[in-house]
Design a protein around this motif. Structure first.
Motif, PDB file in Angstrom:
ATOM      1  N   THR A   1       0.835  -1.202   0.000  1.00 42.79           N
ATOM      2  CA  THR A   1       0.000   0.000   0.000  1.00 42.79           C
ATOM      3  C   THR A   1       0.867   1.249   0.000  1.00 42.79           C
ATOM      4  O   THR A   1       0.609   2.201  -0.737  1.00 42.79           O
ATOM      5  CB  THR A   1      -0.945  -0.001   1.228  1.00 42.79           C
TER       6      THR A   1
ATOM      7  N   ALA B   1       2.323   1.753  -3.452  1.00 43.35           N
ATOM      8  CA  ALA B   1       1.296   2.237  -4.381  1.00 43.35           C
ATOM      9  C   ALA B   1       0.963   3.700  -4.120  1.00 43.35           C
ATOM     10  O   ALA B   1       0.814   4.495  -5.063  1.00 43.35           O
ATOM     11  CB  ALA B   1       0.033   1.379  -4.257  1.00 43.35           C
ATOM     12  N   GLU B   2       0.877   4.088  -2.852  1.00 37.33           N
ATOM     13  CA  GLU B   2       0.588   5.486  -2.515  1.00 37.33           C
ATOM     14  C   GLU B   2       1.714   6.410  -2.968  1.00 37.33           C
ATOM     15  O   GLU B   2       1.466   7.507  -3.461  1.00 37.33           O
ATOM     16  CB  GLU B   2       0.345   5.630  -1.013  1.00 37.33           C
TER      17      GLU B   2
ATOM     18  N   SER C   1       3.707   5.899  -5.494  1.00 36.95           N
ATOM     19  CA  SER C   1       3.599   5.994  -6.945  1.00 36.95           C
ATOM     20  C   SER C   1       2.505   6.986  -7.357  1.00 36.95           C
ATOM     21  O   SER C   1       2.696   7.809  -8.246  1.00 36.95           O
ATOM     22  CB  SER C   1       3.313   4.608  -7.547  1.00 36.95           C
ATOM     23  N   CYS C   2       1.378   6.935  -6.669  1.00 38.20           N
ATOM     24  CA  CYS C   2       0.283   7.872  -6.952  1.00 38.20           C
ATOM     25  C   CYS C   2       0.683   9.305  -6.616  1.00 38.20           C
ATOM     26  O   CYS C   2       0.405  10.233  -7.375  1.00 38.20           O
ATOM     27  CB  CYS C   2      -0.976   7.485  -6.181  1.00 38.20           C
ATOM     28  N   ALA C   3       1.364   9.491  -5.487  1.00 34.43           N
ATOM     29  CA  ALA C   3       1.796  10.830  -5.069  1.00 34.43           C
ATOM     30  C   ALA C   3       2.779  11.427  -6.075  1.00 34.43           C
ATOM     31  O   ALA C   3       2.781  12.632  -6.311  1.00 34.43           O
ATOM     32  CB  ALA C   3       2.436  10.776  -3.678  1.00 34.43           C
TER      33      ALA C   3
ATOM     34  N   GLY D   1       2.654  10.810  -9.156  1.00 31.44           N
ATOM     35  CA  GLY D   1       1.939  10.957 -10.422  1.00 31.44           C
ATOM     36  C   GLY D   1       2.470  10.026 -11.495  1.00 31.44           C
ATOM     37  O   GLY D   1       2.218  10.221 -12.679  1.00 31.44           O
ATOM     38  N   SER D   2       3.195   9.020 -11.063  1.00 30.09           N
ATOM     39  CA  SER D   2       3.804   8.119 -12.040  1.00 30.09           C
ATOM     40  C   SER D   2       2.977   6.864 -12.298  1.00 30.09           C
ATOM     41  O   SER D   2       3.266   6.106 -13.219  1.00 30.09           O
ATOM     42  CB  SER D   2       5.213   7.740 -11.593  1.00 30.09           C
ATOM     43  N   GLY D   3       1.962   6.638 -11.495  1.00 29.03           N
ATOM     44  CA  GLY D   3       1.064   5.512 -11.719  1.00 29.03           C
ATOM     45  C   GLY D   3       1.763   4.168 -11.742  1.00 29.03           C
ATOM     46  O   GLY D   3       2.791   3.967 -11.107  1.00 29.03           O
TER      47      GLY D   3
END
Length: 97
Positions: A67, A70-71, A73-75, A77-79
């Protein structure tokens, strides 16, 4: 011919039946008991077995670690594509130790 005397080879593989071999042992216990002929049972040819004297197992990350990755990666902005670079940086120390 290429001289590989001073080369370091790092390999990885998936060994689906290894779980049965590991049952009842911790990773450290298994590593202590693992013999070259055991590696041959997983279709590693003898020439490779002798050239890979260090064997280790990756530890499966828990849900909290996944988790967190994943967070991050989202922060950034690279998905999904950013997961690889994050994992590479997380594993860099263990890959080269």
């Amino acid at each position: 011919m290429i001289n590989t005397t001073n080369s370091l080879f790092i390999v990885g593989g998936a060994f689906p039946e290894l779980e049965e071999h590991v049952k009842g042992h911790t990773h450290d216990e298994l590593l202590a008991k693992l013999k070259p002929e055991d590696r041959q049972k997983f279709d590693l040819i003898p020439e490779f077995v002798g050239r890979f004297p260090v064997v280790t197992f990756p530890y499966e990350p828990d849900a909290e670690a996944l988790t967190c990755i994943a967070e991050l990666s989202c922060a950034r902005g690279s998905g999904v594509r950013g997961l690889r670079s994050i994992m590479a940086s997380v594993l860099r120390k263990s890959m080269y130790s």
